[in-house]
Design a protein around this motif. Sequence first.
Motif, PDB file in Angstrom:
ATOM      1  N   ALA A   1      43.453  72.127  46.910  1.00  0.00           N
ATOM      2  CA  ALA A   1      44.260  72.774  47.583  1.00  0.00           C
ATOM      3  C   ALA A   1      44.894  73.974  47.146  1.00  0.00           C
ATOM      4  CB  ALA A   1      45.169  72.089  48.682  1.00  0.00           C
ATOM      5  N   GLY A   2      45.665  73.950  48.095  1.00  0.00           N
ATOM      6  CA  GLY A   2      46.699  75.693  47.121  1.00  0.00           C
ATOM      7  C   GLY A   2      45.851  77.217  46.966  1.00  0.00           C
ATOM      8  N   PHE A   3      46.995  78.073  46.499  1.00  0.00           N
ATOM      9  CA  PHE A   3      46.607  79.020  45.904  1.00  0.00           C
ATOM     10  C   PHE A   3      45.591  78.517  43.827  1.00  0.00           C
ATOM     11  CE2 PHE A   3      49.741  80.731  48.904  1.00  0.00           C
ATOM     12  CZ  PHE A   3      49.145  80.586  49.449  1.00  0.00           C
ATOM     13  N   PHE A   4      44.977  80.304  43.918  1.00  0.00           N
ATOM     14  CA  PHE A   4      44.569  80.233  42.258  1.00  0.00           C
ATOM     15  C   PHE A   4      45.779  79.899  41.866  1.00  0.00           C
ATOM     16  CE2 PHE A   4      40.343  82.125  44.486  1.00  0.00           C
ATOM     17  CZ  PHE A   4      40.169  80.837  44.892  1.00  0.00           C
ATOM     18  N   LYS A   5      45.191  79.126  40.140  1.00  0.00           N
ATOM     19  CA  LYS A   5      45.915  79.192  39.881  1.00  0.00           C
ATOM     20  C   LYS A   5      47.652  79.023  40.130  1.00  0.00           C
ATOM     21  CE  LYS A   5      43.160  80.614  36.232  1.00  0.00           C
ATOM     22  NZ  LYS A   5      42.475  79.790  34.878  1.00  0.00           N
ATOM     23  N   SER A   6      48.004  78.407  40.699  1.00  0.00           N
ATOM     24  CA  SER A   6      48.902  77.902  40.990  1.00  0.00           C
ATOM     25  C   SER A   6      49.230  76.174  41.034  1.00  0.00           C
ATOM     26  CB  SER A   6      49.556  78.750  42.077  1.00  0.00           C
ATOM     27  OG  SER A   6      49.036  77.522  43.676  1.00  0.00           O
TER      28      SER A   6
END
Length: 482
Positions: A119-124
């Motif tokens: 889950a979460g934002f790309f590249k984070s």
Amino acid sequence: MYHEHFLRSFRYSMKSLWLLIFPIIRGVSAFRFNPEGFYAWVRGAWMDIFVFGIILLYGLVRWYCSRITLTDNAITHTEGIFFKISRTIPFDKISSASTETLFFLFPLRATVVCCDTRAGFFKSTDMRILVSRDVANKIMSRIPNVKHENRIKDIPVPTFRSVLLFAFFFSSGFSGAVYLAAFFFKGGDMAHDIIGMSLDRINKTTDRISETALLKIPRTAILVGILFIVAWLLSFTMNVVKYYKFRMTADGEYISIACGLVKRRRYRIKADHINYTDLRQNLLMKLRRAVTINISCPGYGLDSNLPVLLSINKKQKIDRGMEVFGVHTLGRPQYRPCWTSFFSYGGIPASCAAAVYVLSQYAIERIPFLDKYLDFPVIMLEIPLLWFTAVKTVAHRTSGISIYSKDIMIWCSKGTAFHTVVAKRKNIVKVEIQQTITQIPWKTCDMVIWFRGESRSRYKVKSMYLKDAREIAEKLHHDILV
């Protein structure tokens, strides 16, 4: 319940450093280079100390309010003073967990712990905390790891030599750096000669032309060439330092990786959360049957374009130890590009190489004195074009797609690199069939397959038969109307 490492308070304080602008403005306006000005500045120094104290106090309060809670099933990080932000990650949902320890943190017993999920934002990073070594050990002890009794013993062990070779081939375009450096080294002298000859002709009618700029041409060109070499050496050194003492163990369910010299990293990766495996080669490696294995997994390799699972090694060694992860290099594509489609692969660079040669010969016939000056530029243009032609010719003969009951394998090329992608069919998120006007009469198309991941993960096989592409899409249960 635990707090982050005390060093974190300074990091929180740094976010408020903009407040120092007020003491700086007061100091600049009050201070004068005389005793009266110095006394006026000292008299108001309490304000500077007060602002600096507020910044430190803010960091301390933020640090105290940042708390870590561990349970048997999850980790929770709560931060904020007035507005609380709480992140909870179940341990069984973690795709990759890592500890990072910079060399100057060793005496302070501080470690950065990172946890990532799908889950979460790309590249984070989903959770990144700075904690003491004891707290880091308690967190990592709750995250599943490789079981020593079940570990795979046939996995190839990377050597320092393989790490050096990996850094050599994949450090910011080694061949490109050497090529550009050579171009500027030699090109500077040639530019000096050509411009000098032109100046001699002009000076027959005027003496007002200065040769100052002319004399600087070779020095500038050589400096640019040296900068390219230095940039590559810096990239090479960083890769060696990053992957120094690279060690990987696995038991089929989890993978453990340790590497690094200045920053020691330790990763724990859930094998089932790997989106796909990418066996990467360049032309020289392909001729030597050597590969480097990269993976797409949330949280792994965020600071690098090369999330390495295994550095350069021979294909036969990889086949013996990595089958449990679906990594294998044997077999040939079931579906290949049309055998008459060479032009869509190597036709353009081959045509450009021929055009460069023809145009250079035409220029020499028209302007004879360019004969001794055109050899080097033509060679420097032909080298990348012929190299690219060779790469795309090999790609034309080796590209393709294979569909298995649960897996998919894609052989393709991007730029001058060859990719063999192995993935579970469930990780495919999109299938495209692209067809240009020129492909319609020949009933061919380009097939693009997208995989889940934190970055743009698409692989294209050009000039496939349209009927094969439709059959692949049907097997993958992606309905496409073409």
